[in-house]
Scaffold this motif. Structure first.
Motif, PDB file in Angstrom:
ATOM      1  N   GLY A   1       4.734   7.140   7.683  1.00 34.49           N
ATOM      2  CA  GLY A   1       3.734   6.665   8.812  1.00 34.49           C
ATOM      3  C   GLY A   1       2.467   7.448   8.705  1.00 34.49           C
ATOM      4  N   ASP A   2       2.264   8.127   7.420  1.00 32.85           N
ATOM      5  CA  ASP A   2       1.125   8.903   7.419  1.00 32.85           C
ATOM      6  C   ASP A   2       0.557   8.769   5.919  1.00 32.85           C
ATOM      7  OD1 ASP A   2      -0.789  10.843   7.445  1.00 32.85           O
ATOM      8  OD2 ASP A   2       0.743  12.704   7.189  1.00 32.85           O
ATOM      9  N   PHE A   3      -0.875   8.285   6.158  1.00 35.04           N
ATOM     10  CA  PHE A   3      -1.625   8.131   4.723  1.00 35.04           C
ATOM     11  C   PHE A   3      -2.314   9.283   4.484  1.00 35.04           C
ATOM     12  CE2 PHE A   3      -0.586   3.770   5.746  1.00 35.04           C
ATOM     13  CZ  PHE A   3      -0.293   2.997   4.554  1.00 35.04           C
ATOM     14  N   SER A   4      -2.467  10.508   4.857  1.00 32.36           N
ATOM     15  CA  SER A   4      -3.082  11.532   4.637  1.00 32.36           C
ATOM     16  C   SER A   4      -2.695  12.191   3.397  1.00 32.36           C
ATOM     17  CB  SER A   4      -3.249  12.647   5.709  1.00 32.36           C
ATOM     18  OG  SER A   4      -2.027  13.038   5.984  1.00 32.36           O
ATOM     19  N   ASN A   5      -1.572  12.255   3.155  1.00 31.01           N
ATOM     20  CA  ASN A   5      -1.022  12.837   1.515  1.00 31.01           C
ATOM     21  C   ASN A   5      -1.515  12.117   0.604  1.00 31.01           C
ATOM     22  OD1 ASN A   5       0.932  14.783   0.605  1.00 31.01           O
ATOM     23  ND2 ASN A   5       1.875  12.946  -0.104  1.00 31.01           N
ATOM     24  N   LEU A   6      -1.357  10.741   0.789  1.00 30.85           N
ATOM     25  CA  LEU A   6      -1.865   9.754  -0.277  1.00 30.85           C
ATOM     26  C   LEU A   6      -3.349  10.155  -0.553  1.00 30.85           C
ATOM     27  CD1 LEU A   6      -1.542   7.231  -2.159  1.00 30.85           C
ATOM     28  CD2 LEU A   6      -1.980   5.940  -0.216  1.00 30.85           C
ATOM     29  N   TRP A   7      -4.260  10.092   0.625  1.00 31.86           N
ATOM     30  CA  TRP A   7      -5.650  10.203   0.269  1.00 31.86           C
ATOM     31  C   TRP A   7      -5.958  11.575  -0.385  1.00 31.86           C
ATOM     32  CZ3 TRP A   7      -6.248   5.639   0.224  1.00 31.86           C
ATOM     33  CH2 TRP A   7      -5.943   4.685   1.409  1.00 31.86           C
TER      34      TRP A   7
ATOM     35  N   ALA B   1      10.846   3.342  -4.500  1.00 30.30           N
ATOM     36  CA  ALA B   1      10.399   3.974  -3.356  1.00 30.30           C
ATOM     37  C   ALA B   1       8.996   3.937  -2.743  1.00 30.30           C
ATOM     38  CB  ALA B   1      10.659   5.417  -3.415  1.00 30.30           C
ATOM     39  N   ALA B   2       8.151   3.695  -3.835  1.00 25.02           N
ATOM     40  CA  ALA B   2       6.748   3.649  -3.480  1.00 25.02           C
ATOM     41  C   ALA B   2       6.453   2.141  -3.122  1.00 25.02           C
ATOM     42  CB  ALA B   2       5.864   3.740  -4.838  1.00 25.02           C
ATOM     43  N   VAL B   3       7.135   1.042  -3.655  1.00 22.75           N
ATOM     44  CA  VAL B   3       7.007  -0.122  -3.173  1.00 22.75           C
ATOM     45  C   VAL B   3       7.404  -0.382  -1.711  1.00 22.75           C
ATOM     46  CG1 VAL B   3       7.595  -2.396  -3.635  1.00 22.75           C
ATOM     47  CG2 VAL B   3       6.830  -0.964  -5.427  1.00 22.75           C
TER      48      VAL B   3
ATOM     49  N   GLY C   1       1.881   8.975 -12.738  1.00 18.70           N
ATOM     50  CA  GLY C   1       0.619   8.006 -13.360  1.00 18.70           C
ATOM     51  C   GLY C   1       0.056   7.232 -12.178  1.00 18.70           C
ATOM     52  N   LEU C   2      -1.016   6.289 -12.564  1.00 14.81           N
ATOM     53  CA  LEU C   2      -1.470   5.366 -11.532  1.00 14.81           C
ATOM     54  C   LEU C   2      -0.759   4.884 -10.677  1.00 14.81           C
ATOM     55  CD1 LEU C   2      -4.457   5.007 -11.074  1.00 14.81           C
ATOM     56  CD2 LEU C   2      -4.606   3.125 -12.478  1.00 14.81           C
ATOM     57  N   PHE C   3       0.380   4.015 -11.384  1.00 13.06           N
ATOM     58  CA  PHE C   3       1.228   2.980 -10.371  1.00 13.06           C
ATOM     59  C   PHE C   3       2.113   3.993  -9.712  1.00 13.06           C
ATOM     60  CE2 PHE C   3       0.594  -0.087 -13.862  1.00 13.06           C
ATOM     61  CZ  PHE C   3      -0.321  -0.839 -13.383  1.00 13.06           C
ATOM     62  N   GLY C   4       1.998   5.533  -9.994  1.00 11.39           N
ATOM     63  CA  GLY C   4       3.054   6.247  -9.024  1.00 11.39           C
ATOM     64  C   GLY C   4       2.296   6.617  -7.683  1.00 11.39           C
ATOM     65  N   LEU C   5       1.223   6.477  -7.527  1.00 12.05           N
ATOM     66  CA  LEU C   5       0.275   6.924  -6.423  1.00 12.05           C
ATOM     67  C   LEU C   5       0.989   6.615  -4.968  1.00 12.05           C
ATOM     68  CD1 LEU C   5      -3.359   6.803  -7.556  1.00 12.05           C
ATOM     69  CD2 LEU C   5      -1.907   8.926  -7.541  1.00 12.05           C
ATOM     70  N   PRO C   6       1.434   5.151  -4.859  1.00 15.84           N
ATOM     71  CA  PRO C   6       1.767   4.658  -3.442  1.00 15.84           C
ATOM     72  C   PRO C   6       3.077   5.714  -3.079  1.00 15.84           C
ATOM     73  CG  PRO C   6       1.371   2.846  -5.125  1.00 15.84           C
ATOM     74  CD  PRO C   6       1.203   4.035  -5.809  1.00 15.84           C
TER      75      PRO C   6
ATOM     76  N   ILE D   1       5.179   1.056   0.915  1.00 14.33           N
ATOM     77  CA  ILE D   1       3.871   0.088   1.312  1.00 14.33           C
ATOM     78  C   ILE D   1       4.617  -1.058   2.133  1.00 14.33           C
ATOM     79  CG2 ILE D   1       2.503  -1.493   0.440  1.00 14.33           C
ATOM     80  CD1 ILE D   1       2.273   0.440  -2.324  1.00 14.33           C
ATOM     81  N   LEU D   2       5.635  -1.494   1.616  1.00 19.18           N
ATOM     82  CA  LEU D   2       6.073  -2.820   2.613  1.00 19.18           C
ATOM     83  C   LEU D   2       6.425  -2.437   3.861  1.00 19.18           C
ATOM     84  CD1 LEU D   2       8.376  -4.493  -0.465  1.00 19.18           C
ATOM     85  CD2 LEU D   2       6.037  -5.312   0.489  1.00 19.18           C
ATOM     86  N   SER D   3       7.124  -1.466   4.067  1.00 22.19           N
ATOM     87  CA  SER D   3       7.556  -1.014   5.498  1.00 22.19           C
ATOM     88  C   SER D   3       6.186  -0.423   6.362  1.00 22.19           C
ATOM     89  CB  SER D   3       8.176   0.478   5.211  1.00 22.19           C
ATOM     90  OG  SER D   3       8.721   0.914   6.553  1.00 22.19           O
ATOM     91  N   LEU D   4       5.268  -0.033   5.650  1.00 21.97           N
ATOM     92  CA  LEU D   4       3.957   0.541   6.499  1.00 21.97           C
ATOM     93  C   LEU D   4       3.158  -0.503   6.705  1.00 21.97           C
ATOM     94  CD1 LEU D   4       3.131   3.897   4.807  1.00 21.97           C
ATOM     95  CD2 LEU D   4       3.917   3.680   7.128  1.00 21.97           C
TER      96      LEU D   4
END
Length: 619
Positions: free
Chosen positions: A415-421, A123-125, A404-409, A128-131
């Motif tokens: 369409g919103d990166f604020s949750n990630l930051w 789902a994370a990948v 873990g680290l690889f789960g952050l994406p 990224i591919l979609s955005l």
């Protein structure tokens, strides 16, 4: 009666004869079933000369005495007047219903974490591919990949049925047959159905786990009952038919509705907690305390709740986020120790477990470092608590099960990166906070370790030692890990001798030395070999696998047999052991380590049975 005085002190310290309901033993420990554990003087037992450690859990009250435990046990049962016809069979601990349910859920989730994590990372990948515009959400490629992600959660009842069937005494294939039936288009989410004239409620079984868990639990008892009443000659034909004819109506009429509303109730409780107390408090508390839950074996219990929350809301408002923050905090604590210590051996350990924790695997750090030094728990409470507090205040949400680290994406919203930051900021806070706290708290007994290491180095440099070695080969093909990384404190602490752990990738077990088999434990999970240079080697296959009572173990040697290095001594069905919820890590220790200058393990790597696993150093 060689151990009479020792046993008499044990009897008094556990509360006397009248407090002992049963006592059995495995390869290194006495396992007591006590009527009242509060009468046992645990600290007094730990201080007793001859006792390595004391472990008290839901299974038994365990006193670790070493590999001579069979002799101690034999005299102990004589003194107690216990008829010991089957000394190796562990008494089943009586558990209340709630504790039994929690154990079943937690142990059943462990084998199916891999597909769940796979779906979360996928789902994370895809996010990224979609955005980034590399793949359109309307394209066939995206739809196919997203189907894999959604299918894992849609068919969660099937995974759960297979995982918990053997654990609950049911036939796994019949359990899966029941799961696929309730997921069929003619039943799942269909309204207006009746059975025997009784109306069935409209229930969506996909994405759920409670209905099938209850059904398989009861299926185990139904199977046992039917096997008792059906003649052996008709078992193959009648047993599966009768089981399914009973369980399908029972599931649709009873367990389905109970499980559905129970699942809704669980979600409602956590939603109420999040709405009333606040996500900030839940995240802060869980991120700070998760290492304690992992140490107690309860780390996976929250997973079914998370799956239900994501299925109902499209996101998890607290728990997966807190898990990741806590894991990163564990890595930060280990980095703080890495920067603080001057001991090369400790630096190697802390550096190794730092990376694994950041990637989401914290067990090596918790069992190899936290249990030994204890202060890292405080560091994670500080760092994880601060990170969880920030994530809760900023409203971070987990859109899939990936940590873990690889789960952050996976924290990228639509369409919103604020949750990630905000999530990145949270893990940075937890990592830095835990690292600083651990650095300031320091490493206990570091000075003594450094002095010992320097003294040994000086001794060798002055040429005072003419070293010879005894090589020990690997007993199984797999991944070699340091003993401090295994999740059994008696072994990881080195109390039973130095050695290595091996995560098996094949089923054959081999002798690591030339010598004589001194003992094969009746449950086949442990073998002792005395080498031609008097090295005493213990091969302990799996952790807590004594409870399997020999299931999955086929050992071809017996006490008194002569074996050669690399000789196959048995076969173990590691797959079935893992499916039963047990850690398959095979531990090899030199129990008479103190008779030699040192026992030096090889570095972590993949090994075959012919590869070196460790060297015994002697003059």
């Amino acid at each position: 009666m060689k151990y009479q005085n020792f046993n008499q002190e044990i009897i008094e310290l556990v509360g006397g004869k009248e407090n002992i309901q049963a006592v059995v033993h495995c390869m290194t420990r006495l396992r007591f079933t006590l009527k009242d554990r509060s009468k046992a003087d645990t600290e007094g037992l730990k201080a007793l000369d001859g006792v390595i450690d004391v472990v008290s859990n839901q299974v038994a009250y365990q006193i670790i005495v070493g590999t001579h435990v069979s002799e101690v046990h034999k005299e102990l049962t004589t003194m107690l007047g216990i008829n010991d016809d089957a000394p190796t069979q562990q008494p089943k601990a009586k558990k209340n219903f709630v504790k039994a349910a929690l154990d079943v859920v937690s142990e059943s989730m462990t084998p199916i974490l891999e597909p769940i994590i796979c779906a979360g990372l996928l789902a994370a990948v895809l996010s990224i591919l979609s955005l980034t515009g590399l793949i359109s959400p309307e394209s066939s490629t995206y739809i196919i990949l997203d189907t894999l992600r959604s299918a894992v959660f849609y068919f969660l009842p099937i995974f759960m049925a297979m995982s918990c069937a053997k654990r609950l005494g049911a036939n796994p294939y019949l359990a899966v047959a029941l799961a696929v039936t309730i997921l069929s288009d003619s039943i799942n989410g269909v309204s207006g159905l009746t059975m025997f004239g009784i109306p069935l409620p409209e229930i969506t079984y996909s994405n759920s786990f409670v209905p099938i868990l209850l059904a398989v639990w009861v299926m185990g008892y139904v199977t046992k009952f039917i096997k008792r009443i059906v003649p052996n000659s008709l078992q193959l034909f009648l047993t599966p038919l009768l089981v399914m004819l009973i369980m399908l109506p029972a599931t649709l009429l009873v367990f389905g509705p109970i499980g559905f509303y129970l699942g809704e109730g669980i979600i409602g409780i956590f939603t109420w907690l999040l709405d009333t107390v606040g996500a900030w408090f839940v995240m802060m508390l869980y991120a700070a305390l998760q290492p304690f839950l992992i140490m107690l074996g309860a780390g996976n219990f929250i997973m079914p709740v998370v799956a239900s929350l994501i299925a109902a809301n499209g996101f998890d408002p607290a728990f997966i986020t807190a898990c990741t923050i806590s894991d990163i905090a564990v890595g930060g604590a280990m980095l703080g120790y890495f920067l603080r210590t001057r001991n090369n051996k400790q630096k190697q350990l802390f550096g190794t477990v730092t990376l694994s924790a950041i990637l989401g695997i914290t067990e090596p750090a918790i069992y190899g470092v936290f249990v030994k030094y204890r202060r890292p728990f405080v560091a994670v409470i500080i760092g994880g608590g601060l990170g969880g507090l920030f994530a809760g205040i900023t409203g971070v949400k987990a859109y899939s099960v990936a940590w873990g680290l690889f789960g952050l994406p996976s924290y990228i919203g639509e369409g919103d990166f604020s949750n990630l930051w905000f999530m990145v900021a949270s893990v940075i806070i937890s990592f830095v906070g835990a690292a600083v706290a651990a650095f300031l708290l320091g490493v206990p007994a570091e000075e003594d370790d450094s002095q010992e290491e320097n003294a040994k180095s000086n001794q060798e440099s002055e040429g005072k030692i003419n070293l010879r070695t005894i090589p020990l080969k690997s007993v199984v093909k797999g991944q070699l890990v340091q003993l401090s990384e295994v999740s059994d404190q008696a072994f990881s602490s080195g109390a039973l001798g130095k050695g290595v752990g091996l995560i098996p990738e094949a089923d054959d077990i081999f002798s690591p030395v030339d010598g004589e088999v001194t003992v094969v434990f009746p449950t086949k999970h442990a073998v002792g070999i005395k080498g031609k240079n008097n090295e005493e080697v213990l091969i302990h296959i799996g952790i807590d696998t004594v409870e399997l009572d020999g299931m999955g173990f086929d050992i071809d040697v017996q006490a008194g047999d002569q074996v050669k290095v690399g000789q196959k001594i048995g076969t173990v069905d590691f797959k079935s052991i893992k499916e039963a919820g047990y850690d398959t890590t095979t531990i090899v220790v030199v129990t008479n380590t103190n008779d030699y200058l040192d026992v030096i393990p090889e570095t972590n790597r993949t090994v075959c049975d012919s590869d070196l696993s460790m060297n015994i150093i002697f003059e």
